[in-house]
Design a protein around this motif. Structure first.
Motif, PDB file in Angstrom:
ATOM      1  N   ASN A 128       0.825  -1.214   0.000  1.00 52.64           N
ATOM      2  CA  ASN A 128       0.000   0.000   0.000  1.00 52.64           C
ATOM      3  C   ASN A 128       0.855   1.259   0.000  1.00 52.64           C
ATOM      4  OD1 ASN A 128      -2.486  -1.272  -0.103  1.00 52.64           O
ATOM      5  ND2 ASN A 128      -2.560  -1.532   2.114  1.00 52.64           N
ATOM      6  N   LYS A 129       1.955   1.233   0.732  1.00 54.42           N
ATOM      7  CA  LYS A 129       2.835   2.405   0.804  1.00 54.42           C
ATOM      8  C   LYS A 129       3.485   2.684  -0.543  1.00 54.42           C
ATOM      9  CE  LYS A 129       3.706   2.086   5.737  1.00 54.42           C
ATOM     10  NZ  LYS A 129       4.609   1.662   6.799  1.00 54.42           N
ATOM     11  N   VAL A 130       3.904   1.647  -1.246  1.00 53.75           N
ATOM     12  CA  VAL A 130       4.545   1.844  -2.553  1.00 53.75           C
ATOM     13  C   VAL A 130       3.510   2.314  -3.580  1.00 53.75           C
ATOM     14  CG1 VAL A 130       5.792   0.738  -4.464  1.00 53.75           C
ATOM     15  CG2 VAL A 130       6.433   0.222  -2.103  1.00 53.75           C
ATOM     16  N   PHE A 131       2.317   1.728  -3.577  1.00 57.69           N
ATOM     17  CA  PHE A 131       1.268   2.180  -4.492  1.00 57.69           C
ATOM     18  C   PHE A 131       0.906   3.637  -4.212  1.00 57.69           C
ATOM     19  CE2 PHE A 131       0.158  -2.344  -5.498  1.00 57.69           C
ATOM     20  CZ  PHE A 131       0.221  -2.231  -6.890  1.00 57.69           C
ATOM     21  N   ALA A 132       0.887   4.047  -2.953  1.00 62.80           N
ATOM     22  CA  ALA A 132       0.574   5.438  -2.594  1.00 62.80           C
ATOM     23  C   ALA A 132       1.674   6.389  -3.076  1.00 62.80           C
ATOM     24  CB  ALA A 132       0.400   5.561  -1.084  1.00 62.80           C
ATOM     25  N   LEU A 133       2.907   5.927  -3.016  1.00 61.41           N
ATOM     26  CA  LEU A 133       4.058   6.735  -3.429  1.00 61.41           C
ATOM     27  C   LEU A 133       4.083   6.937  -4.942  1.00 61.41           C
ATOM     28  CD1 LEU A 133       6.641   7.983  -2.098  1.00 61.41           C
ATOM     29  CD2 LEU A 133       7.794   5.850  -2.618  1.00 61.41           C
ATOM     30  N   HIS A 134       3.571   5.968  -5.688  1.00 63.69           N
ATOM     31  CA  HIS A 134       3.623   5.989  -7.147  1.00 63.69           C
ATOM     32  C   HIS A 134       2.234   5.776  -7.745  1.00 63.69           C
ATOM     33  CE1 HIS A 134       7.912   5.926  -6.639  1.00 63.69           C
ATOM     34  NE2 HIS A 134       7.792   4.861  -5.899  1.00 63.69           N
ATOM     35  N   PRO A 135       1.443   6.847  -7.896  1.00 62.10           N
ATOM     36  CA  PRO A 135       0.068   6.737  -8.380  1.00 62.10           C
ATOM     37  C   PRO A 135      -0.067   6.079  -9.760  1.00 62.10           C
ATOM     38  CG  PRO A 135       0.515   8.953  -7.572  1.00 62.10           C
ATOM     39  CD  PRO A 135       1.812   8.212  -7.573  1.00 62.10           C
ATOM     40  N   SER A 136       0.928   6.209 -10.631  1.00 60.72           N
ATOM     41  CA  SER A 136       0.826   5.635 -11.978  1.00 60.72           C
ATOM     42  C   SER A 136       0.999   4.114 -11.980  1.00 60.72           C
ATOM     43  CB  SER A 136       1.885   6.252 -12.899  1.00 60.72           C
ATOM     44  OG  SER A 136       3.188   5.829 -12.499  1.00 60.72           O
ATOM     45  N   LEU A 137       1.525   3.580 -10.886  1.00 62.48           N
ATOM     46  CA  LEU A 137       1.845   2.156 -10.805  1.00 62.48           C
ATOM     47  C   LEU A 137       0.599   1.282 -10.912  1.00 62.48           C
ATOM     48  CD1 LEU A 137       4.636   0.954 -10.457  1.00 62.48           C
ATOM     49  CD2 LEU A 137       4.203   0.751  -8.024  1.00 62.48           C
ATOM     50  N   LYS A 138       0.663   0.308 -11.814  1.00 56.06           N
ATOM     51  CA  LYS A 138      -0.438  -0.633 -11.984  1.00 56.06           C
ATOM     52  C   LYS A 138      -0.096  -1.967 -11.325  1.00 56.06           C
ATOM     53  CE  LYS A 138      -3.662  -2.272 -15.437  1.00 56.06           C
ATOM     54  NZ  LYS A 138      -4.050  -2.325 -16.842  1.00 56.06           N
ATOM     55  N   TYR A 139       1.169  -2.375 -11.430  1.00 60.89           N
ATOM     56  CA  TYR A 139       1.606  -3.658 -10.874  1.00 60.89           C
ATOM     57  C   TYR A 139       2.852  -3.490 -10.014  1.00 60.89           C
ATOM     58  CZ  TYR A 139      -1.512  -5.537 -14.415  1.00 60.89           C
ATOM     59  OH  TYR A 139      -2.612  -5.806 -15.175  1.00 60.89           O
ATOM     60  N   LEU A 140       2.837  -4.150  -8.872  1.00 62.15           N
ATOM     61  CA  LEU A 140       3.988  -4.192  -7.975  1.00 62.15           C
ATOM     62  C   LEU A 140       4.273  -5.654  -7.692  1.00 62.15           C
ATOM     63  CD1 LEU A 140       6.055  -2.861  -6.068  1.00 62.15           C
ATOM     64  CD2 LEU A 140       4.254  -2.755  -4.333  1.00 62.15           C
ATOM     65  N   ASP A 141       5.474  -6.075  -7.997  1.00 60.82           N
ATOM     66  CA  ASP A 141       5.894  -7.477  -7.799  1.00 60.82           C
ATOM     67  C   ASP A 141       4.950  -8.453  -8.503  1.00 60.82           C
ATOM     68  OD1 ASP A 141       7.853  -6.337  -6.189  1.00 60.82           O
ATOM     69  OD2 ASP A 141       6.733  -6.676  -4.352  1.00 60.82           O
ATOM     70  N   GLY A 142       4.446  -8.046  -9.666  1.00 62.41           N
ATOM     71  CA  GLY A 142       3.609  -8.931 -10.469  1.00 62.41           C
ATOM     72  C   GLY A 142       2.125  -8.931 -10.133  1.00 62.41           C
ATOM     73  N   PHE A 143       1.704  -8.073  -9.191  1.00 62.50           N
ATOM     74  CA  PHE A 143       0.294  -8.039  -8.790  1.00 62.50           C
ATOM     75  C   PHE A 143      -0.207  -6.601  -8.705  1.00 62.50           C
ATOM     76  CE2 PHE A 143       1.949 -12.026  -7.262  1.00 62.50           C
ATOM     77  CZ  PHE A 143       0.935 -12.928  -7.561  1.00 62.50           C
ATOM     78  N   ASP A 144      -1.513  -6.398  -8.994  1.00 65.72           N
ATOM     79  CA  ASP A 144      -2.093  -5.067  -8.883  1.00 65.72           C
ATOM     80  C   ASP A 144      -2.500  -4.786  -7.430  1.00 65.72           C
ATOM     81  OD1 ASP A 144      -4.534  -6.363  -8.455  1.00 65.72           O
ATOM     82  OD2 ASP A 144      -5.301  -5.942 -10.454  1.00 65.72           O
ATOM     83  N   LYS A 145      -3.116  -3.642  -7.206  1.00 64.97           N
ATOM     84  CA  LYS A 145      -3.497  -3.233  -5.841  1.00 64.97           C
ATOM     85  C   LYS A 145      -4.416  -4.236  -5.156  1.00 64.97           C
ATOM     86  CE  LYS A 145      -3.170   1.694  -6.706  1.00 64.97           C
ATOM     87  NZ  LYS A 145      -3.860   2.944  -6.925  1.00 64.97           N
ATOM     88  N   GLU A 146      -5.250  -4.907  -5.946  1.00 59.69           N
ATOM     89  CA  GLU A 146      -6.203  -5.876  -5.384  1.00 59.69           C
ATOM     90  C   GLU A 146      -5.643  -7.299  -5.411  1.00 59.69           C
ATOM     91  OE1 GLU A 146      -7.510  -3.413  -7.705  1.00 59.69           O
ATOM     92  OE2 GLU A 146      -7.885  -2.293  -5.872  1.00 59.69           O
ATOM     93  N   ASP A 147      -4.336  -7.439  -5.576  1.00 63.28           N
ATOM     94  CA  ASP A 147      -3.660  -8.737  -5.647  1.00 63.28           C
ATOM     95  C   ASP A 147      -4.015  -9.556  -6.877  1.00 63.28           C
ATOM     96  OD1 ASP A 147      -1.906  -8.578  -3.546  1.00 63.28           O
ATOM     97  OD2 ASP A 147      -3.297  -9.434  -2.083  1.00 63.28           O
ATOM     98  N   GLY A 148      -4.487  -8.896  -7.917  1.00 60.25           N
ATOM     99  CA  GLY A 148      -4.723  -9.577  -9.186  1.00 60.25           C
ATOM    100  C   GLY A 148      -3.397  -9.721  -9.914  1.00 60.25           C
ATOM    101  N   GLU A 149      -3.204 -10.849 -10.558  1.00 63.61           N
ATOM    102  CA  GLU A 149      -1.928 -11.114 -11.219  1.00 63.61           C
ATOM    103  C   GLU A 149      -1.752 -10.232 -12.452  1.00 63.61           C
ATOM    104  OE1 GLU A 149       0.686 -15.078 -12.223  1.00 63.61           O
ATOM    105  OE2 GLU A 149      -1.263 -15.277 -11.300  1.00 63.61           O
ATOM    106  N   ALA A 150      -0.523  -9.825 -12.714  1.00 55.68           N
ATOM    107  CA  ALA A 150      -0.206  -8.992 -13.871  1.00 55.68           C
ATOM    108  C   ALA A 150      -0.452  -9.752 -15.154  1.00 55.68           C
ATOM    109  CB  ALA A 150       1.258  -8.537 -13.804  1.00 55.68           C
TER     110      ALA A 150
END
Length: 175
Positions: A128-150
């Motif tokens: 959540n902290k990384v997604f908040a820091l980077h609003p354009s981010l869609k995927y972090l470590d292969g998953f989206d904000k709702e833990d959906g796979e990239a």
């Protein structure tokens, strides 16, 4: 690294290169890669032994940067000449603090960031902290904000994966 770059050029001008793979080429710093690579879109420096990004060139068309399995712990500000970056893989490095990721805020097109196997992933509520820091981010470590796979980032669409490829390759005409 310089020898490997010369090999990869195969006599071409640096401005002609769109993709460059320098994986496993041992160097602690960026050496031989210059601002002349103005059309470079994909650069891979996985497992190169990098400890710093100091001297990273301005690459205005760079979209995808692979830096996994190095020893980078900070200095992401040295990537600021790569404004079109959409994919950044920093997995398997030494990034321990969220502040280290702050320079990435400048990358308005960054959609996919991989920090797997870095100490920073152990921070409470890290995702959540990384997604908040980077609003354009869609995927972090292969998953989206709702833990959906990239989605597959290879660029293939559903038709190509099902064998319905309309490109010139694979089309045979009988006359």
């Amino acid at each position: 690294m310089e020898k490997r770059i010369a090999l990869e050029l195969r006599g071409r001008n640096p401005s002609q290169i769109k993709e460059l793979n320098l994986d496993n080429c041992r160097s602690t710093t960026i050496v031989g890669l210059t601002d002349e690579y103005i059309n470079l879109e994909i650069l891979s420096l996985n497992n190169a032994g990098l400890t710093t990004l100091k001297g990273f060139p301005t690459l205005p068309k760079l979209r995808k940067l692979e830096l996994s399995d190095n020893r980078i712990s900070n200095g992401l500000n040295f990537l600021n000449g790569c404004k079109k970056l959409t994919h950044l893989n920093l997995s398997g490095n030494k990034i321990a603090k969220l502040e280290t990721l702050k320079p990435l805020e400048e990358f308005e097109n960054l959609k996919n960031l991989d920090l797997f196997n870095n100490e920073v992933t152990n921070i409470e509520d890290y995702r959540n902290k990384v997604f908040a820091l980077h609003p354009s981010l869609k995927y972090l470590d292969g998953f989206d904000k709702e833990d959906g796979e990239a989605e597959d980032s290879s660029g293939e669409d559903e038709d190509e994966m099902n064998g319905n490829n309309d490109s010139e390759e694979g089309i045979y005409r009988i006359f």
